[in-house]
Write a protein that holds these residues in place. Structure first.
Motif, mmCIF file in Angstrom:
data_model
loop_
_atom_site.group_PDB
_atom_site.id
_atom_site.type_symbol
_atom_site.label_atom_id
_atom_site.label_comp_id
_atom_site.label_asym_id
_atom_site.label_seq_id
_atom_site.Cartn_x
_atom_site.Cartn_y
_atom_site.Cartn_z
ATOM 1 N N TYR A 3 -3.426 0.752 -5.354
ATOM 2 C CA TYR A 3 -3.935 -0.503 -5.896
ATOM 3 C C TYR A 3 -5.413 -0.673 -5.561
ATOM 4 C CZ TYR A 3 1.073 -1.637 -6.252
ATOM 5 O OH TYR A 3 2.407 -1.631 -6.544
ATOM 6 N N GLU A 4 -6.003 -1.723 -6.123
ATOM 7 C CA GLU A 4 -7.420 -2.012 -5.914
ATOM 8 C C GLU A 4 -7.638 -3.083 -4.851
ATOM 9 O OE1 GLU A 4 -11.286 -3.680 -8.493
ATOM 10 O OE2 GLU A 4 -9.383 -3.209 -9.512
ATOM 11 N N HIS A 5 -6.811 -4.132 -4.849
ATOM 12 C CA HIS A 5 -7.029 -5.258 -3.951
ATOM 13 C C HIS A 5 -5.971 -5.395 -2.861
ATOM 14 C CE1 HIS A 5 -9.876 -7.633 -6.838
ATOM 15 N NE2 HIS A 5 -10.394 -6.514 -6.367
ATOM 16 N N ILE A 6 -5.013 -4.475 -2.814
ATOM 17 C CA ILE A 6 -4.064 -4.432 -1.707
ATOM 18 C C ILE A 6 -3.864 -2.973 -1.294
ATOM 19 C CG2 ILE A 6 -2.865 -6.522 -2.460
ATOM 20 C CD1 ILE A 6 -0.555 -4.773 -3.422
ATOM 21 N N LEU A 7 -3.453 -2.789 -0.042
ATOM 22 C CA LEU A 7 -3.102 -1.473 0.467
ATOM 23 C C LEU A 7 -1.612 -1.480 0.810
ATOM 24 C CD1 LEU A 7 -6.039 -0.950 3.009
ATOM 25 C CD2 LEU A 7 -5.939 -0.156 0.626
ATOM 26 N N THR A 8 -0.941 -0.351 0.645
ATOM 27 C CA THR A 8 0.464 -0.251 1.009
ATOM 28 C C THR A 8 0.701 1.004 1.830
ATOM 29 O OG1 THR A 8 1.018 0.910 -1.057
ATOM 30 C CG2 THR A 8 1.236 -1.494 -1.052
ATOM 31 N N ASP A 9 1.595 0.885 2.811
ATOM 32 C CA ASP A 9 1.944 2.031 3.648
ATOM 33 C C ASP A 9 3.405 1.917 4.047
ATOM 34 O OD1 ASP A 9 1.224 4.378 5.424
ATOM 35 O OD2 ASP A 9 1.952 2.943 6.913
ATOM 36 N N LEU A 10 4.196 2.928 3.698
ATOM 37 C CA LEU A 10 5.619 2.956 4.029
ATOM 38 C C LEU A 10 5.839 3.924 5.180
ATOM 39 C CD1 LEU A 10 8.531 2.110 3.356
ATOM 40 C CD2 LEU A 10 8.610 4.005 1.712
ATOM 41 N N ASP A 11 6.345 3.419 6.314
ATOM 42 C CA ASP A 11 6.526 4.295 7.464
ATOM 43 C C ASP A 11 7.924 4.911 7.483
ATOM 44 O OD1 ASP A 11 8.345 2.499 8.618
ATOM 45 O OD2 ASP A 11 6.876 1.613 9.964
ATOM 46 N N ASN A 12 8.178 5.746 8.474
ATOM 47 C CA ASN A 12 9.441 6.482 8.536
ATOM 48 C C ASN A 12 10.637 5.587 8.839
ATOM 49 O OD1 ASN A 12 8.172 8.938 8.012
ATOM 50 N ND2 ASN A 12 7.790 9.344 10.192
ATOM 51 N N ASP A 13 10.393 4.376 9.290
ATOM 52 C CA ASP A 13 11.477 3.427 9.552
ATOM 53 C C ASP A 13 11.811 2.570 8.337
ATOM 54 O OD1 ASP A 13 11.858 4.215 12.198
ATOM 55 O OD2 ASP A 13 10.257 2.893 12.916
ATOM 56 N N GLY A 14 11.122 2.815 7.233
ATOM 57 C CA GLY A 14 11.378 2.032 6.030
ATOM 58 C C GLY A 14 10.657 0.698 5.993
ATOM 59 N N ILE A 15 9.635 0.535 6.836
ATOM 60 C CA ILE A 15 8.852 -0.698 6.851
ATOM 61 C C ILE A 15 7.629 -0.504 5.956
ATOM 62 C CG2 ILE A 15 7.707 -2.437 8.267
ATOM 63 C CD1 ILE A 15 10.744 -1.946 8.840
ATOM 64 N N LEU A 16 7.552 -1.275 4.886
ATOM 65 C CA LEU A 16 6.414 -1.236 3.981
ATOM 66 C C LEU A 16 5.392 -2.275 4.434
ATOM 67 C CD1 LEU A 16 5.083 -0.221 1.315
ATOM 68 C CD2 LEU A 16 6.247 -2.120 0.168
ATOM 69 N N THR A 17 4.226 -1.810 4.871
ATOM 70 C CA THR A 17 3.144 -2.727 5.249
ATOM 71 C C THR A 17 2.223 -2.911 4.057
ATOM 72 O OG1 THR A 17 3.245 -1.989 7.545
ATOM 73 C CG2 THR A 17 1.250 -3.159 6.855
ATOM 74 N N VAL A 18 2.042 -4.168 3.659
ATOM 75 C CA VAL A 18 1.188 -4.522 2.525
ATOM 76 C C VAL A 18 0.011 -5.316 3.075
ATOM 77 C CG1 VAL A 18 1.048 -5.766 0.336
ATOM 78 C CG2 VAL A 18 3.180 -4.608 0.986
ATOM 79 N N THR A 19 -1.201 -4.843 2.802
ATOM 80 C CA THR A 19 -2.407 -5.467 3.350
ATOM 81 C C THR A 19 -3.278 -6.002 2.229
ATOM 82 O OG1 THR A 19 -2.368 -3.872 5.177
ATOM 83 C CG2 THR A 19 -4.400 -5.122 4.857
ATOM 84 N N ASP A 48 15.086 2.091 -2.446
ATOM 85 C CA ASP A 48 16.001 1.931 -1.315
ATOM 86 C C ASP A 48 15.419 2.435 -0.001
ATOM 87 O OD1 ASP A 48 18.090 0.729 -2.768
ATOM 88 O OD2 ASP A 48 18.776 2.683 -3.490
ATOM 89 N N ASP A 49 14.331 3.193 -0.056
ATOM 90 C CA ASP A 49 13.672 3.635 1.172
ATOM 91 C C ASP A 49 12.932 2.494 1.853
ATOM 92 O OD1 ASP A 49 14.561 6.248 0.875
ATOM 93 O OD2 ASP A 49 12.758 6.904 -0.189
ATOM 94 N N VAL A 50 12.636 1.436 1.113
ATOM 95 C CA VAL A 50 11.980 0.255 1.687
ATOM 96 C C VAL A 50 13.061 -0.651 2.258
ATOM 97 C CG1 VAL A 50 10.580 -1.788 1.229
ATOM 98 C CG2 VAL A 50 10.042 0.380 0.079
ATOM 99 N N ARG A 51 13.053 -0.818 3.558
ATOM 100 C CA ARG A 51 14.054 -1.665 4.213
ATOM 101 C C ARG A 51 13.537 -3.076 4.461
ATOM 102 N NH1 ARG A 51 18.230 0.455 6.971
ATOM 103 N NH2 ARG A 51 18.907 -1.729 6.768
ATOM 104 N N ALA A 52 12.229 -3.212 4.700
ATOM 105 C CA ALA A 52 11.621 -4.526 4.928
ATOM 106 C C ALA A 52 10.144 -4.431 4.597
ATOM 107 C CB ALA A 52 11.821 -4.983 6.372
ATOM 108 N N VAL A 53 9.533 -5.596 4.333
ATOM 109 C CA VAL A 53 8.127 -5.651 3.941
ATOM 110 C C VAL A 53 7.366 -6.537 4.920
ATOM 111 C CG1 VAL A 53 6.490 -6.219 2.101
ATOM 112 C CG2 VAL A 53 8.785 -5.372 1.515
ATOM 113 N N VAL A 54 6.260 -6.030 5.433
ATOM 114 C CA VAL A 54 5.351 -6.796 6.287
ATOM 115 C C VAL A 54 4.056 -7.004 5.509
ATOM 116 C CG1 VAL A 54 3.950 -6.771 8.385
ATOM 117 C CG2 VAL A 54 6.316 -5.950 8.452
#
Length: 299
Positions: A3-19, A48-54
């Motif tokens: 994306y242009e105005h947000i960043l996303t990172d999915l870790d090995n625990d299934g936590i998607l961090t959206v900045t 389904d790999d995304v378990r929660a979103v921060v």
């Protein structure tokens, strides 16, 4: 996700961090950000790999400083109206039913409201205007000790958006919601904590780690479909007019889930004193009656 105005990172625990990522503008809200956040929710729900979103913001100054006001008063003229055909009636009056007259925060918040994933918001600085209303449909809000909040709409000549007239009183009570919106001032994290807007306040350097710790506590030993259904049952029942409405859905859900592999695994693992291994996925194994709120009469 790119994306242009947000960043996303999915870790090995299934936590998607959206900045939110416009640090030069204190992560101010834009049309591009709206579209990207809506797309993010849709893709996270389907994965389904995304378990929660921060959700958090870039830098240490701001989570989101509200709408980007660089276009002046046009900021509030529903930037979503890209196709103005039919916006005005034949007599020149506004067609208030035009699908383009939708506030941008509301589009995002409704997507989160209907999501099947837990959302944790890590508020790392200033959160005013849409910067605070966008957090309201998230399940947990934690703030850094330098965070500040403001429902500043009355001081800009407008009104709260992002469905906040529905969310905010349910979170903090009608009196506190009106107090903050009437005053329109900016207040500290401690007041947000005392008023029930945030769950906890932590030092800035601990914020993101704490948010992820909460996310993992929701996901590490739990069944995904159970989490998805529980989230929707809780949020949707906030609008129910009688506990019988909850009883109807509780009964359906218990009956349906009791026939699934996850329920058997939950009981077997308990009796065998071992960690459960849940295999059902929200993308495939939601019960037949879901989403029940789309039925004309689910009684």
């Amino acid at each position: 996700m790119s994306y242009e105005h947000i960043l996303t990172d999915l870790d090995n625990d299934g936590i998607l961090t959206v900045t939110l990522h416009r640090p030069e503008a204190m992560n101010a809200w834009t049309m591009t950000m709206t579209k990207e956040l809506v797309d993010m929710v849709e893709k996270a729900d389907a994965n389904d790999d995304v378990r929660a979103v921060v959700v958090t913001g870039s830098g240490e100054r701001a989570f989101c400083a509200g709408a980007d006001l660089s276009s002046g008063v046009d900021t509030f003229q529903s930037a979503l109206i890209e196709d103005t055909d039919g916006l005005n009636n034949d007599d020149g009056t506004i067609n208030w039913g035009h699908p383009g007259i939708r506030d941008t925060a509301g589009l995002f918040n409704l997507k989160v409201y209907n999501s099947v994933k837990p959302y944790i918001c890590a508020i790392n600085g200033v959160a005013v205007g849409v910067g605070v209303t966008m957090t309201l449909p998230m399940d947990i809000r934690i703030a850094s000790d330098n965070a500040r909040f403001g429902f500043v709409f009355s001081r800009r000549g407008i009104v709260p958006e992002g469905c906040s007239s529905w969310f905010l009183p349910r979170l903090v009570g009608i009196s506190k919601a009106l107090e903050w919106c009437y005053k329109g001032d900016v207040f500290l994290a401690q007041e947000a904590l005392d008023g029930g807007l945030v769950n906890e306040v932590v030092p800035q350097e601990q914020l993101l780690n704490r948010a992820k710790e909460i996310a993992r506590s929701f996901t590490q030993e739990t069944a995904q479909v159970s989490i998805a259904l529980t989230r929707q049952m809780m949020w949707k029942m906030l609008g129910a007019d009688h506990p019988m409405e909850a009883h109807k859905i509780d009964s359906r859900a218990v009956y349906a889930q009791g026939q699934q592999r996850d329920a058997k695994e939950g009981i077997d693992s308990f009796l065998e004193k071992r960690a459960a291994v849940y295999t059902d996925k929200p993308s495939e194994h939601m019960p037949e009656f879901y989403p029940w709120w789309d039925e004309p009469d689910y009684g």
